[in-house]
Write a protein that holds these residues in place. Structure first.
Motif, short mmCIF file in Angstrom:
data_model
loop_
_atom_site.label_atom_id
_atom_site.label_comp_id
_atom_site.label_asym_id
_atom_site.label_seq_id
_atom_site.Cartn_x
_atom_site.Cartn_y
_atom_site.Cartn_z
N CYS A 211 -9.00 11.22 -13.81
CA CYS A 211 -9.11 10.74 -12.31
C CYS A 211 -7.99 9.46 -12.16
N GLY A 213 -6.50 6.66 -9.36
CA GLY A 213 -6.14 6.13 -7.88
C GLY A 213 -5.12 5.50 -7.84
N LEU A 214 -3.84 5.49 -7.07
CA LEU A 214 -2.74 5.07 -7.02
C LEU A 214 -2.23 4.06 -6.15
N GLU A 215 -2.18 2.97 -6.53
CA GLU A 215 -1.83 1.93 -5.49
C GLU A 215 -0.29 1.98 -5.35
N THR A 282 -6.75 2.06 1.54
CA THR A 282 -6.75 0.61 2.05
C THR A 282 -5.17 0.48 2.43
N ALA A 295 -3.39 2.42 -0.62
CA ALA A 295 -4.00 3.10 -1.71
C ALA A 295 -5.11 4.21 -1.24
N PRO A 296 -4.82 5.51 -1.80
CA PRO A 296 -5.97 6.35 -1.37
C PRO A 296 -7.23 6.31 -2.37
N LEU A 297 -8.07 6.90 -1.92
CA LEU A 297 -9.20 7.33 -2.95
C LEU A 297 -8.73 8.15 -4.16
N TYR A 298 -9.51 7.27 -5.16
CA TYR A 298 -8.85 8.11 -6.38
C TYR A 298 -9.43 9.71 -6.44
N ASN A 344 -4.79 3.45 -11.63
CA ASN A 344 -6.13 3.36 -11.80
C ASN A 344 -6.92 4.84 -12.53
N TRP A 345 -7.20 4.61 -13.57
CA TRP A 345 -7.28 5.96 -14.40
C TRP A 345 -8.83 5.89 -15.06
N ASN A 354 -18.96 8.95 -14.48
CA ASN A 354 -17.64 8.47 -14.89
C ASN A 354 -18.06 7.63 -16.23
N ARG A 461 -4.64 -10.61 -13.44
CA ARG A 461 -3.70 -9.90 -12.86
C ARG A 461 -2.34 -9.94 -13.68
N ASN A 470 -14.96 -0.06 -14.12
CA ASN A 470 -15.21 1.21 -14.34
C ASN A 470 -13.79 2.07 -14.31
N ARG A 471 -12.90 1.74 -14.59
CA ARG A 471 -11.66 2.25 -15.16
C ARG A 471 -10.50 1.63 -15.37
P1 ADP Z 1 -6.76 -3.52 -6.08
O1 ADP Z 1 -5.89 -3.56 -5.37
O2 ADP Z 1 -8.06 -4.70 -5.91
O3 ADP Z 1 -6.48 -3.17 -7.67
P2 ADP Z 1 -7.23 -1.20 -4.41
O4 ADP Z 1 -8.56 -0.70 -3.68
O5 ADP Z 1 -6.15 -1.57 -3.67
O6 ADP Z 1 -7.96 -1.83 -5.50
O7 ADP Z 1 -7.09 0.19 -5.21
C1 ADP Z 1 -7.92 0.54 -6.31
C2 ADP Z 1 -7.66 2.03 -6.63
O8 ADP Z 1 -8.62 2.41 -7.80
C3 ADP Z 1 -8.25 2.76 -5.38
O9 ADP Z 1 -7.19 4.06 -5.40
C4 ADP Z 1 -9.35 3.36 -5.93
O10 ADP Z 1 -9.85 4.61 -5.40
C5 ADP Z 1 -9.37 3.51 -7.53
N1 ADP Z 1 -10.53 3.63 -8.05
C6 ADP Z 1 -11.75 3.45 -7.96
N2 ADP Z 1 -12.41 3.85 -8.89
C7 ADP Z 1 -12.07 4.51 -9.75
C8 ADP Z 1 -12.14 5.27 -10.90
N3 ADP Z 1 -13.28 5.30 -11.43
N4 ADP Z 1 -11.19 5.90 -11.39
C9 ADP Z 1 -10.12 5.95 -10.81
N5 ADP Z 1 -9.63 5.16 -9.89
C10 ADP Z 1 -10.34 4.51 -9.23
#
Ligand code: ADP
Ligand code: MG
Length: 731
Positions: A211, A213-215, A282, A295-298, A344-345, A354, A461, A470-471
């Motif tokens: 999975c 989540g791409l910021e 976000t 960023a979308p939901l992963y 985010n992987w 997860n 950072r 969790n990733r």
């Molecule tokens: P930050 O900027 O604090 O790193 P963001 O909220 O901008 O965090 O982005 C975090 C990203 O990680 C989002 O796309 C979120 O959906 C994703 N994410 C959260 N949990 C997981 C997961 N278990 N696996 C992959 N991606 C995830």
């Protein structure tokens, strides 16, 4: 058009700005309305066709042509109701963009009448006349055919009145010409390996999804200013430009209020994204002025990547309405932060577990540790390849520039987890463990893991690869890139360690007659010990870390062109061939392509640099110099000799300085042309790329020093290019 900049600024001044966003009543109702998702399929397909597509998506089963016809027909009806007039296979060749070739639904029947046609053949496979995509020699021109083939695991969608069908792009011999094909292969390999290991802990696991989540970070600049900067237009970055008096030093932009125009733009592209099934979560300002992130939901990795690429297209499109230009380049402005695409992987099972999330029981934590440690070992073993996989001309300008991780791989785990790993190393030995020792280990070490989550909120950072609760978050990936390649490397490397893990545990289990849990501990200890030099909790931007990393034997990616070589190292070829993700020919082709693109981009940059220097900067410099000369001559006429000596001095000084910078620029320009031509004549791409880097880039850098000096001297009125303060602060 004497002064582009003046015109641009005037244009902004008189332009009326109307937000086009209309408040939506129900976001959820509109969600994925432009996607041929399961809901739409159920409605538009026969139960038989529906089941076939679902089996293709969930289990990778083949689709018969006859059924494909039915699916195509349902898809067409749906798409036309969503306003589509055309269809296209949508794929990701090795360019910065996605590719598409639109075909109208209209066709002529035998009797001459016109009807809307879209059949199984058109859905499943196409032969785009696409012989000019970079292919690294995989297609000879006499066999220039490339085929696109439907990827049912990523749903078709309607965009801009066109039905877009996500596809892979392969050669006549089935070699991957795109970025998606190897990604899909790696996802399969990871699924298989991870499922087998997950079954140690839960027999019912059937599938493991990677999975993502791409910021996405980006800059938004006014389009009139953008158009007055040939460098931004043609290369995506500013090749010259003196840093503004104010940039990001006050740190007042990060998480600040989003400027109104950008906010309206965001709302509109978010709404369009929702319709396309992209669940954006976000939005915020980033560190640099006019820099933002969304960023979308992963979601499942293949989908996440398709969505990211579609989102980038969508953002550019919507921005036009707001007279904004979106810059995805990793380093559009020197001296302020660049942009990344944090990946985010994680690995998630079909029942929603997860595998990188600590659980509530020692058993689920042991599962977590297994996947955590195997990932660490994978990153360790292939740290150089993984870092090399994010290399490009543009990203190499960003990495290591004291705002992004340097090109050395390391993993941040957080203090508590680092201690957990250390405890495992200390408490597990080669000997068989006593029942008491095992219980203690489970209670004291494994049982306590959930507590660490808090620790990771305060995260490091500066790490290129950080565990964030969790990733893992791979932060070195560049904002403009298609992140399929780094993800392909990561998936394959982790799959390999999972296979090894499983084999070693089973060996111990059968040879030493120890329980499976204990065997797991033994292998974990071994894996941790072997890969601990990749773990680093300190400041990844510091000089000391570079020294320390070298001492630990970690390989630093010296440059993009050095990094490209990682793809043809024997160990890389072995890894990808062994797991069937890429063949040696496919890897060599990629090596060629990376170098080709790198060389061509510098070639373009060097040409633009020449245009800027000769057609913009030098003429402005001469104009101002003339004005000073006029002034000095005038002073001479009206002042006494003594007064003249004193009062004309500053101008005389400037006249000379300008003269020197102009001369420097002309000399450098002369060299630039020579070196550019020399580089261009080198027949092989890898050597050509290296020559551009070693011999052309440094001259451009020196030219920039001179132009930036001139920018500070010359009358603002005469300067024709929008300045940093305008590009970065006009909102
Ligand atoms: P930050 O900027 O604090 O790193 P963001 O909220 O901008 O965090 O982005 C975090 C990203 O990680 C989002 O796309 C979120 O959906 C994703 N994410 C959260 N949990 C997981 C997961 N278990 N696996 C992959 N991606 C995830
Ligand atoms: Mg973020």
């Amino acid at each position: 058009m004497s002064n582009f900049r003046k015109q641009a600024l005037q244009e902004i001044g008189v332009r009326e700005f109307k937000p086009m966003f209309k408040e939506q009543t129900s976001l959820a109702e509109e969600f994925a309305i432009n996607v041929f998702d399961r809901k739409a399929m159920r409605h538009y397909l026969s139960p038989e066709a529906y089941n076939v597509v679902i089996a293709a998506i969930d289990e990778g089963k083949k689709i018969e042509r006859k059924v494909a016809d039915q699916i195509a027909s349902g898809m067409k009806t749906w798409a036309m109701q969503r306003g589509a007039t055309h269809y296209t296979h949508w794929f990701h060749p090795y360019t910065d963009a996605t590719a598409e070739k639109h075909e109208s639904f209209l066709d002529r029947a035998k009797d001459g009448s016109v009807f809307e046609n879209f059949n199984g053949d058109a859905l499943v496979q196409q032969e785009p006349d696409a012989s000019s995509f970079p292919n690294g020699g995989l297609r000879n021109t006499f066999e220039a055919r490339g085929y696109t083939a439907w990827d049912p695991s990523s749903a078709a969608f309607v965009f801009d009145q066109t039905l877009c069908i996500p596809t892979i792009f392969v050669s006549y011999n089935g070699e991957a010409l795109d970025q998606k094909t190897p990604l899909l292969r790696s996802l399969q390999v990871l699924d298989r390996a991870a499922t087998q290991v997950a079954q140690f802990f839960d027999k019912d696991t059937k599938r493991v999804n990677s999975c993502l989540g791409l910021e996405q970070e980006y800059f938004a600049v006014d389009s009139a200013l953008f158009k007055a900067r040939p460098d931004l237009q043609l290369t995506g970055r500013t090749l010259i430009g003196h840093i503004a008096a104010k940039d990001q030093q006050l740190e007042d932009h990060y998480f600040g209020a989003i400027p109104q125009r950008t906010m309206s733009f965001m709302k509109e592209f978010e709404q369009e994204a929702y319709r396309l099934g992209i669940l954006l979560k976000t939005r915020h300002n980033e560190v640099a002025p006019n820099q933002f992130e969304c960023a979308p939901l992963y979601e499942e990795a293949n989908l996440a990547i398709d969505h990211n690429l579609l989102l980038m297209t969508l953002m550019k499109r919507v921005a036009e309405k707001y007279n904004l230009k979106i810059l995805f380049h990793e380093k559009p402005f020197a001296g302020v932060n660049g942009s990344g695409k944090h990946c985010n992987w994680s690995m998630i099972t079909d029942n929603g577990t997860n595998l990188l999330s600590p659980g509530k029981t020692p058993r689920s934590n042991l599962q977590f540790l297994t996947f955590f440690v195997t990932t660490i070992r994978a990153v360790f073993e292939h740290h150089y390849l993984l870092m090399s996989s994010v290399m490009s001309l543009s990203n190499s300008l960003r990495l290591g520039a004291s705002e992004a991780p340097p090109a050395i791989m390391s993993i941040f785990t957080g203090r508590k987890l680092a201690e957990t790993l250390q405890s495992i190393v200390e408490r597990v030995s080669d000997k068989k463990m006593s029942p008491d020792e095992k219980t203690e280990l489970k209670l004291d070490v494994v049982g306590k893991i959930p507590e660490i989550l808090l620790d990771n909120t305060d995260r490091n950072r500066t790490s290129p690869f950080a565990f964030t609760g969790n990733r893992f978050e791979f932060r070195a990936v560049g904002s403009s890139s298609n992140c399929a390649l780094p993800m392909t490397v990561l998936n394959t490397a982790v799959a390999e360690q999972l296979v090894r893990f499983k084999n070693e545990v089973e060996d111990l289990f059968s040879s030493k007659k120890i329980k499976r849990d204990e065997a797991v501990f033994h292998v974990l200890r071994k894996f941790i010990e072997e890969s601990k030099s990749i773990l680093f909790e300190g400041n990844g931007y510091s000089e000391e870390w570079l020294k320390e990393a070298l001492k630990r034997g970690l390989r630093v990616v010296e440059s993009a062109t050095e990094g490209f070589k990682a793809f043809i190292e024997p160990e890389t070829i072995r890894l990808f061939e062994e797991y069937g993700v890429m063949s040696e020919a496919e890897l060599r082709a990629r090596y060629e392509i990376f170098n080709e693109i790198y060389a061509k981009k510098i070639q373009i940059e060097a040409r633009v640099m020449g245009d800027l220097a000769i057609n913009h900067i030098v003429p402005a410099a001469i104009k101002y110099q003339n004005r000073l000369v006029e002034n000095v001559c005038g002073l001479k006429q009206i002042l006494t000799e003594e007064e003249y000596e004193e009062l004309a001095m500053p101008q005389l000084h400037s006249i000379k300085k300008i003269g020197i910078y102009i001369k420097n620029l002309r000399d450098l320009m002369h060299n630039l042309i020579i070196e550019r031509k020399k580089a261009h004549d080198i027949p092989t791409f890898p050597e050509r790329a290296k020559a551009y880097k070693d011999d052309v880039l440094p001259i451009m850098q020196e030219m920039r020093l001179n132009t930036d000096k001139l920018e500070r001297i010359i009358d603002d009125e005469i300067w024709s290019l929008p300045k940093y303060r305008e590009l970065l602060f006009v909102q």
